[in-house]
Scaffold this motif. Structure first.
Motif: not given
Length: 442
Positions: A350-358, A379-387, A392-393
């Motif tokens: 996460a310190c290098v690439t944005a969205g790593s946690a997502a 179809a499984c579609i995760p809707l992930v957002v960081e704090t 997520g993509t």
């Protein structure tokens, strides 16, 4: 004329942009030359414009904030026969209204930074221009778009001449001129911001790097563009807004020594408050985001269903929102999740690439849910957002498709609908985060 200007610019090897002292140029050579050509076309006289450049950029940064002492991006345009047969040396400069030397005046008078730069240009260039028989005309614009007095007078004179030669109203010519110049200003401002971000990022500690990458990602700051509306629930209470801004900028927000819910150590920047599972804040945040997504699906007439996929032996529900006909008639199970940007398991990335946690949360959701969704034909579609708001993509793709459905249904531009979707979700996330911090800081 365009070819002549392009040739002159190519010969002069113009670099249009800002560069760091003792560092590489921010922008590429050919693209910068084209930017100078685009600007020179605004001064479209019979004599070709001769261009050269003097790029400068001075940025100073602290550990968490940036103070822009001054920066200038320069490009000289020499125009023969400007007034009474004299050549005009137009010194084009972009200056910062946050210049520490002029900050007090800029807070009272619009254009104070531009005026100060004009005076400084005359002091530096008048003698030399007089020796060459030139008129010194500083064309100064502040980074937020306010033009200096001499620049506006010169543009008015230029518009008058262009209106005569093109048989068009002066007002229309002036509007086009400012429009083209502001496009170049936007390009320059973006490059300066990139330079500012790079210096701040390089001088930051790892936890701040992860913070910066997340909040600068696409759609993360959508909440700042939402038009406040009390009746629509698109607002923040004063206390919520104060906490949100401090938290967003990395200013200490927590006041207590320990969490009022779990008695764990409470960090000053609110990271624990956003992840603590006691007190109900995590659940209410999740449910609010789920409900907003469900409302947009209803508006698009997608017949969504809440909390589907559980059964007697396993009460875990696969779908926070189930859309029966998502793509090619196949149902989609949307599983919404908020994950911490500073998750210890993924912190180094996460310190290098944005969205790593997502991304890590997306992979985890697929590993847990894919097989069961496949058995049900979903179809499984995760809707992930960081704090901190980085989506997520797969979430971005899904929300973009939802915006397409909704814009078709309502007959509105997709861009406006997309901004509305991300804005409401982003505002709900920030409001929930602020309330979580406030509830543990009392």
């Amino acid at each position: 004329m365009v070819q002549d200007v392009a040739t002159e610019a190519k010969k002069a090897e113009v670099i249009w942009g800002a560069s760091q002292q003792n560092g590489p140029s921010i922008v590429s050579h050919q693209r910068d030359a084209q930017q100078a050509v685009d600007l020179a076309q605004c001064f479209n006289f019979r004599q070709p414009c001769h261009l050269h450049e003097l790029p400068e950029a001075k940025l100073t940064s602290g550990s968490r904030f940036v103070l822009m002492d001054d920066f200038e991006v320069k490009c000289y345009v020499l125009i023969s026969n400007w007034a009474l047969g004299k050549t005009a040396a137009c010194d084009i400069s972009v200056t910062s209204p946050l210049n520490s030397n002029i900050m007090s005046e800029a807070g009272v008078t619009a254009g104070a930074a531009a005026q100060a730069t004009e005076l400084r240009k005359h002091e530096a260039n008048d003698v030399k221009c007089s020796e060459l028989g030139w008129l010194c005309i500083p064309l100064v614009v502040e980074s937020y778009g306010a033009w200096g007095k001499e620049a506006m007078e010169s543009f008015s004179s230029l518009a008058s001449r262009l209106a005569i030669t093109s048989s068009r109203p002066k007002s229309a010519v002036l509007l086009e001129l400012y429009g083209r110049l502001n496009l170049n200003l936007k390009f320059l401002s973006n490059k300066i911001e990139d330079c500012q971000f790079k210096k701040l990022f390089d001088n930051s500690i790892p936890i701040d790097r992860a913070h910066l990458l997340s909040i600068s990602s696409h759609h993360a700051s959508a909440w700042l563009s939402v038009t406040p509306s009390l009746s629509m629930g698109l607002h923040l209470e004063p206390s919520e807004f104060q906490v949100a801004i401090k938290w967003w900028l990395g200013i200490p927000v927590a006041q207590g020594q320990s969490c009022s819910q779990c008695n764990a150590a409470l960090d000053a920047y609110g990271h624990h408050a956003l992840c603590c599972k006691l007190g109900g804040n995590v659940v209410s945040r999740h449910n609010r985001l789920r409900d907003i997504f469900n409302d947009f699906c209803h508006s698009a007439c997608l017949a969504p269903q809440l909390e589907m996929g559980g059964w007697s032996r396993n009460r875990t529900r696969l779908a926070d929102v189930l859309v029966p006909n998502w793509v090619l008639g196949k149902p989609a199970a949307f599983d919404l999740s908020v994950t911490s940007t500073l998750n210890a398991q993924i912190f180094q990335e996460a310190c290098v690439t944005a969205g790593s946690a997502a991304l890590a949360a997306q992979i985890r959701k697929h590993r847990v849910n894919d097989e069961r969704c496949r058995d049900l034909g979903w179809a499984c579609i995760p809707l992930v957002v960081e704090t901190y708001g980085c989506w997520g993509t797969e979430a971005i793709q899904a929300l973009s498709r939802l915006a397409t459905h909704l814009s078709t249904r309502q007959g509105r531009p997709k861009s406006l609908v997309s901004n509305e979707i991300f804005g409401r979700l982003s505002l709900a996330l920030v409001r929930a985060n602020s309330r979580a911090i406030l509830s543990r800081s009392l």
